[in-house]
Design a protein around this motif. Structure first.
Motif, PDB file in Angstrom:
ATOM      1  N   ASP A   1       1.096  -1.200  -0.393  1.00  0.00           N
ATOM      2  CA  ASP A   1       0.020  -0.169   0.045  1.00  0.00           C
ATOM      3  C   ASP A   1       1.069   1.295  -0.082  1.00  0.00           C
ATOM      4  O   ASP A   1       0.584   2.287  -0.511  1.00  0.00           O
ATOM      5  N   ASN A   2       1.839   1.343   0.918  1.00  0.00           N
ATOM      6  CA  ASN A   2       2.958   2.221   1.100  1.00  0.00           C
ATOM      7  C   ASN A   2       2.922   2.854  -0.665  1.00  0.00           C
ATOM      8  O   ASN A   2       3.383   3.856  -1.102  1.00  0.00           O
TER       9      ASN A   2
ATOM     10  N   PHE B   1       1.979   2.504  -3.154  1.00  0.00           N
ATOM     11  CA  PHE B   1       0.607   3.632  -3.653  1.00  0.00           C
ATOM     12  C   PHE B   1       0.587   5.311  -3.405  1.00  0.00           C
ATOM     13  O   PHE B   1       0.075   6.127  -3.645  1.00  0.00           O
ATOM     14  N   PHE B   2       1.036   5.449  -2.456  1.00  0.00           N
ATOM     15  CA  PHE B   2       0.829   6.726  -1.441  1.00  0.00           C
ATOM     16  C   PHE B   2       2.152   7.539  -1.956  1.00  0.00           C
ATOM     17  O   PHE B   2       2.507   8.688  -1.469  1.00  0.00           O
ATOM     18  N   SER B   3       3.806   6.193  -2.884  1.00  0.00           N
ATOM     19  CA  SER B   3       4.839   7.410  -3.349  1.00  0.00           C
ATOM     20  C   SER B   3       4.158   8.395  -3.815  1.00  0.00           C
ATOM     21  O   SER B   3       3.571   8.255  -4.720  1.00  0.00           O
TER      22      SER B   3
ATOM     23  N   PRO C   1       1.528   8.030  -7.568  1.00  0.00           N
ATOM     24  CA  PRO C   1       0.688   8.140  -6.977  1.00  0.00           C
ATOM     25  C   PRO C   1      -0.975   8.022  -7.581  1.00  0.00           C
ATOM     26  O   PRO C   1      -2.153   7.409  -6.998  1.00  0.00           O
ATOM     27  N   GLN C   2      -0.750   7.453  -8.997  1.00  0.00           N
ATOM     28  CA  GLN C   2      -1.920   6.997  -9.753  1.00  0.00           C
ATOM     29  C   GLN C   2      -1.160   6.043 -10.963  1.00  0.00           C
ATOM     30  O   GLN C   2      -0.712   6.970 -12.048  1.00  0.00           O
TER      31      GLN C   2
ATOM     32  N   ASP D   1       7.742  -2.468  -4.185  1.00  0.00           N
ATOM     33  CA  ASP D   1       7.729  -1.898  -4.477  1.00  0.00           C
ATOM     34  C   ASP D   1       6.628  -1.935  -5.613  1.00  0.00           C
ATOM     35  O   ASP D   1       7.280  -3.080  -6.183  1.00  0.00           O
TER      36      ASP D   1
END
Length: 121
Positions: free
Chosen positions: A30-31, A33-35, A39-40, A115
């Motif tokens: 999940d992390n 996807f938040f980098s 982000p998308q 990642d």
């Protein structure tokens, strides 16, 4: 995982679904996807994380030595096994596989990776 659930029906060609092909999906944490890096993530990047064959821990170790290429749903962009001989952890495109078989229903296997894979590797 949530993003994959939403996009999986559009990522997988219908001929693979109709032929009961086993797919292996490499799912970043999940992390990842938040980098700021992805982000998308674009559709093509998600295709790059799907291997149209069953690939579990045993198959990776026994059939795919270091520098083996693994075809993905992103044509012409294979993944490269980067696990060194006698290594305790497996890696592809220099990204470690953290969790084996997060999900496995016999047709879809999800492997957790730390990642996103870099398509330019």
């Amino acid at each position: 995982m949530m993003i994959l659930e939403q996009t999986l029906p559009t990522l997988i060609p219908s001929e693979l679904i109709n032929n009961n092909t086993t797919l292996t999906i490499f799912c970043p944490t999940d992390n990842a996807f938040f980098s700021l890096k992805y982000p998308q993530p674009p559709f093509t990047l998600l295709q790059y994380h799907i291997f149209p064959t069953k690939l579990n821990k045993e198959a990776l170790k026994s059939s795919h030595p270091c520098e083996s290429k693994l075809d993905t749903l992103l044509g012409g962009h294979p993944l490269v096994v980067t696990t060194l001989p006698k290594s305790q952890s497996a890696s592809i495109n220099e990204v470690k596989i953290k969790d084996w078989e997060i999900f496995n229903d016999g047709q879809v296997i999800v492997q957790g990776i730390e990642d996103f894979f870099n398509p330019t590797m």
